[in-house]
Design a protein around this motif. Structure first.
Motif, PDB file in Angstrom:
ATOM      1  N   ASP A 171      93.572  78.911 -39.624  1.00 13.88           N
ATOM      2  CA  ASP A 171      93.954  80.455 -39.345  1.00 13.88           C
ATOM      3  C   ASP A 171      95.531  80.626 -39.791  1.00 13.88           C
ATOM      4  OD1 ASP A 171      95.060  78.663 -37.393  1.00 13.88           O
ATOM      5  OD2 ASP A 171      94.237  80.029 -35.632  1.00 13.88           O
ATOM      6  N   ARG A 172      95.950  79.755 -40.478  1.00 11.10           N
ATOM      7  CA  ARG A 172      97.457  79.819 -40.796  1.00 11.10           C
ATOM      8  C   ARG A 172      97.874  81.082 -41.489  1.00 11.10           C
ATOM      9  NH1 ARG A 172      98.344  74.793 -43.270  1.00 11.10           N
ATOM     10  NH2 ARG A 172      98.101  75.620 -45.070  1.00 11.10           N
ATOM     11  N   PRO A 173      98.965  82.044 -41.004  1.00 10.59           N
ATOM     12  CA  PRO A 173      99.273  83.245 -41.805  1.00 10.59           C
ATOM     13  C   PRO A 173      99.372  82.932 -43.173  1.00 10.59           C
ATOM     14  CG  PRO A 173     100.193  83.024 -39.384  1.00 10.59           C
ATOM     15  CD  PRO A 173      99.516  81.630 -40.045  1.00 10.59           C
ATOM     16  N   GLY A 174      99.112  84.175 -43.724  1.00 12.01           N
ATOM     17  CA  GLY A 174      99.621  84.373 -45.251  1.00 12.01           C
ATOM     18  C   GLY A 174      98.461  83.702 -46.250  1.00 12.01           C
ATOM     19  N   HIS A 175      97.378  83.995 -45.697  1.00 10.94           N
ATOM     20  CA  HIS A 175      96.154  83.359 -46.408  1.00 10.94           C
ATOM     21  C   HIS A 175      95.139  84.314 -46.140  1.00 10.94           C
ATOM     22  CE1 HIS A 175      98.452  79.679 -45.881  1.00 10.94           C
ATOM     23  NE2 HIS A 175      97.851  79.202 -46.838  1.00 10.94           N
ATOM     24  N   TYR A 176      94.053  83.939 -47.079  1.00  8.12           N
ATOM     25  CA  TYR A 176      92.540  84.725 -46.744  1.00  8.12           C
ATOM     26  C   TYR A 176      91.526  83.695 -47.079  1.00  8.12           C
ATOM     27  CZ  TYR A 176      92.547  85.696 -51.828  1.00  8.12           C
ATOM     28  OH  TYR A 176      92.438  85.466 -53.207  1.00  8.12           O
ATOM     29  N   LYS A 177      90.455  83.759 -46.392  1.00  7.67           N
ATOM     30  CA  LYS A 177      89.446  83.036 -46.663  1.00  7.67           C
ATOM     31  C   LYS A 177      88.276  83.727 -47.395  1.00  7.67           C
ATOM     32  CE  LYS A 177      88.780  81.538 -41.926  1.00  7.67           C
ATOM     33  NZ  LYS A 177      88.598  80.792 -40.897  1.00  7.67           N
ATOM     34  N   VAL A 178      87.754  83.298 -48.311  1.00  6.54           N
ATOM     35  CA  VAL A 178      86.591  83.984 -49.039  1.00  6.54           C
ATOM     36  C   VAL A 178      85.334  82.809 -49.051  1.00  6.54           C
ATOM     37  CG1 VAL A 178      87.601  83.104 -51.055  1.00  6.54           C
ATOM     38  CG2 VAL A 178      85.947  85.022 -51.158  1.00  6.54           C
ATOM     39  N   ALA A 179      84.240  83.464 -48.732  1.00  6.35           N
ATOM     40  CA  ALA A 179      83.109  82.717 -48.760  1.00  6.35           C
ATOM     41  C   ALA A 179      82.020  83.478 -49.576  1.00  6.35           C
ATOM     42  CB  ALA A 179      82.745  82.299 -47.510  1.00  6.35           C
ATOM     43  N   PHE A 180      81.090  82.803 -50.242  1.00  3.13           N
ATOM     44  CA  PHE A 180      79.824  83.546 -50.684  1.00  3.13           C
ATOM     45  C   PHE A 180      78.871  82.643 -50.630  1.00  3.13           C
ATOM     46  CE2 PHE A 180      82.062  81.895 -54.475  1.00  3.13           C
ATOM     47  CZ  PHE A 180      80.861  81.372 -55.172  1.00  3.13           C
ATOM     48  N   ASP A 181      77.631  83.299 -50.696  1.00  2.00           N
ATOM     49  CA  ASP A 181      76.624  82.309 -50.605  1.00  2.00           C
ATOM     50  C   ASP A 181      75.377  82.753 -51.669  1.00  2.00           C
ATOM     51  OD1 ASP A 181      75.283  84.574 -49.333  1.00  2.00           O
ATOM     52  OD2 ASP A 181      74.354  83.660 -47.878  1.00  2.00           O
ATOM     53  N   PHE A 182      74.433  81.988 -51.744  1.00  2.00           N
ATOM     54  CA  PHE A 182      73.141  82.305 -52.494  1.00  2.00           C
ATOM     55  C   PHE A 182      72.145  81.863 -51.619  1.00  2.00           C
ATOM     56  CE2 PHE A 182      76.222  81.957 -55.944  1.00  2.00           C
ATOM     57  CZ  PHE A 182      75.738  83.016 -56.787  1.00  2.00           C
ATOM     58  N   ARG A 183      71.330  82.987 -51.217  1.00  4.31           N
ATOM     59  CA  ARG A 183      70.273  82.505 -50.263  1.00  4.31           C
ATOM     60  C   ARG A 183      68.613  83.177 -51.042  1.00  4.31           C
ATOM     61  NH1 ARG A 183      70.738  84.576 -43.944  1.00  4.31           N
ATOM     62  NH2 ARG A 183      72.776  83.929 -44.674  1.00  4.31           N
ATOM     63  N   VAL A 184      67.843  82.044 -50.804  1.00  2.00           N
ATOM     64  CA  VAL A 184      66.418  82.193 -51.377  1.00  2.00           C
ATOM     65  C   VAL A 184      65.479  82.247 -50.340  1.00  2.00           C
ATOM     66  CG1 VAL A 184      64.883  81.243 -52.967  1.00  2.00           C
ATOM     67  CG2 VAL A 184      67.338  80.732 -53.158  1.00  2.00           C
ATOM     68  N   GLY A 185      64.698  83.397 -50.207  1.00  2.00           N
ATOM     69  CA  GLY A 185      63.590  83.462 -49.434  1.00  2.00           C
ATOM     70  C   GLY A 185      62.438  84.753 -49.785  1.00  2.00           C
ATOM     71  N   GLU A 186      61.195  84.506 -49.600  1.00  2.00           N
ATOM     72  CA  GLU A 186      60.383  85.415 -49.545  1.00  2.00           C
ATOM     73  C   GLU A 186      60.406  86.516 -51.023  1.00  2.00           C
ATOM     74  OE1 GLU A 186      60.674  87.999 -46.058  1.00  2.00           O
ATOM     75  OE2 GLU A 186      60.902  86.174 -44.899  1.00  2.00           O
ATOM     76  N   GLY A 187      60.623  85.465 -52.244  1.00  2.00           N
ATOM     77  CA  GLY A 187      60.712  86.114 -53.609  1.00  2.00           C
ATOM     78  C   GLY A 187      62.054  86.924 -53.522  1.00  2.00           C
TER      79      GLY A 187
END
Length: 183
Positions: free
Chosen positions: A114-130
């Motif tokens: 949580d240090r100021p002056g940063h951003y957090k980016v996350a992405f996922d790949f999720r597989v299910g039900e075709g």
């Protein structure tokens, strides 16, 4: 798909979010393997844009794994199980710019950062039900960074979405062309 995956635990709040999905008729493990194996050449539009944008100074990476180049460039695998892969980074906006080094355990360090002056980016790949989905989330650590990133997001959201959709199509093509794919 239910919103109860690792991405929700790692980055439950966000300032910006984009989600895409595509049908994928291949076994789950084949689709997730294709996420790792998809090459730059499987993303022709993005690959061409990078080569053109670099004015020929960038080495051609056509046969290198796309995800591998991201994790080699500062992104980190935060979670992997039989149905989801989450990758993320904490990025400094001041000097020095770029990905911050996360302490071990990486997932806990990412969540707590949580240090100021940063951003957090996350992405996922999720597989299910075709279905194969990808979701990208971004959270800034302070108001000044949030305002700065909002301007940047306005510029990159459309091209980023095009890249994500092209990536999904490349993954699907690779997964569905692998031996053992059901039709």
């Amino acid at each position: 798909m239910a919103q109860d995956g690792a991405l929700d635990r790692l980055l439950p709040r966000w300032d910006h979010r984009e989600r895409h999905e595509i049908a994928a008729r291949a076994p789950r493990e084949q689709v997730l393997r294709a996420v790792d194996e998809t090459r730059w050449k499987d993303l022709p539009l993005f690959h061409a844009l990078l080569l053109i944008g670099s004015l020929g100074t960038r080495r051609d990476k056509a046969h290198e794994p796309f995800l591998g180049s991201m994790t080699g460039g500062g992104f980190t695998e935060l979670h992997r199980d039989e149905r989801q892969l989450v990758v993320g980074a904490v990025v400094a906006t001041g000097e020095p710019k770029g990905p911050a080094r996360l302490a071990e355990p990486v997932a806990a360090s990412f969540t707590a950062f949580d240090r100021p002056g940063h951003y957090k980016v996350a992405f996922d790949f999720r597989v299910g039900e075709g279905r194969l989905t990808t979701e990208t989330r971004v959270l800034s650590t302070d108001e000044a960074t949030r305002r700065r990133f909002a301007r940047y997001w306005t510029l990159i959201r459309l091209p980023s979405g095009l890249i994500r959709r092209e990536w999904l199509h490349g993954i699907r093509r690779r997964a569905e062309s692998s031996p053992g794919t059901r039709s």
